[in-house]
Scaffold this active site. Sequence first.
Site, short mmCIF file in Angstrom:
data_model
loop_
_atom_site.label_atom_id
_atom_site.label_comp_id
_atom_site.label_asym_id
_atom_site.label_seq_id
_atom_site.Cartn_x
_atom_site.Cartn_y
_atom_site.Cartn_z
N GLY A 226 -4.46 -5.22 6.83
CA GLY A 226 -5.60 -4.35 7.09
C GLY A 226 -6.59 -4.93 8.07
CB THR B 155 -0.83 0.02 1.31
OG1 THR B 155 -1.67 -1.11 1.37
CG2 THR B 155 -1.66 1.28 1.47
N1 GLY Z 1 -3.32 -2.25 4.36
C1 GLY Z 1 -3.80 -2.60 3.09
C2 GLY Z 1 -4.81 -3.66 3.11
O1 GLY Z 1 -4.87 -4.47 4.03
O2 GLY Z 1 -5.59 -3.72 2.17
#
Ligand code: GLY
Length: 357
Positions: free
Chosen positions: A264, A210
């Site tokens: 995430g 990301t």
């Molecule tokens: N931090 C990016 C995701 O988990 O999509």
Amino acid sequence: MNQPSGPIRTPRRRFLQSAGLTALTGALASRSAWLPTARAQTAPGPVVVASGNGLQAAAKAMELLQQGRDALDAVIAGVNLVEDDPKDNSVGYGGLPNEEGVVELDASVMHGPTGRGGAVAALRNVRYASRVARLVMERTDHVLLVGEGALKFAKAHGFREEELLTDAARETWLRWKETLSNQDDWLPPHTIDTLDVGQNVKQALRHYGTINCNALDQQGGLSGCTTTSGLAFKIPGRVGDSPILGAGLWVDNGVGAAGSTGRGEANLLACSSVMIVEWMRSGQSPEDACLSACKRIAQQTKMKRLLDEQGRPKFNVSFYALNRRGQFGGASLWRGMRFAVNTGEQASRLVDAAYLY
Ligand code: GLY
């Protein structure tokens, strides 16, 4: 998570002297597991802080900040470089697809001076998720648009639909698909003690890459953006932390900005970015606040399938923070992460993040 740690660290003595914080020596001495990496800066802005894949993004953002542009213009122009880059397979064009071979993007933006935010999730066929998120903020009365609705909205604003799956990303996905075992994101019924489900799926190919980029402009405005193609080979419709304001990004113009990369799912259960800003409000440095977020996630992770034999999370999450005085910091659960910084005096550089393990 176990990449070798880079060599750059601010020597503790110099950091303390330059920051005028010698009185804190005793307090810091007790934290021997890590050393401070943040650079104290008393004059506000411009400053850019980004995840480790954001060296060029930080340089681009700084170029705009030095022209007096708003921090939101700067961070979006910066992350657009990564959204355009087919070699970064965690963001925008060239991002790794979901389990059906379709690229789905998530992004969020926040504009500190006006206290607004916007986001898109599971957006297909438009590489500039960050720009669409900004339009959600500026041209709707909503904060988050997802899936088909996000795409229709983007098209209404003139975005062209395009195939985002590059040959390289398709071939990586195909390798994963062809070697798929029964250990994937679809979990059978299990308990807190179950070990042999999920998290074992070819981790070498999967990742949560990301970009997060936060900036302080010459006017004292703070803004941030987080944009991603999310977890590689995810279940279609899976949304990570990046487009969820408070989790993957949070900006409070009176305090600071924070954002995240990494797993995430862990961050969604901790809402770390808003917590980091609140910890900065209560006096923690950006780096300490990022470490507090790491500790919170470690404390909250209880499912044994996600823990190693020493009870530590098997995944990584990284945080990046910038306060309104231009002080910055970053931290990860696991050592070896670095983040990008540009303070306008020199080229963007990578700084070691603090870490728990
Ligand atoms: N931090 C990016 C995701 O988990 O999509």
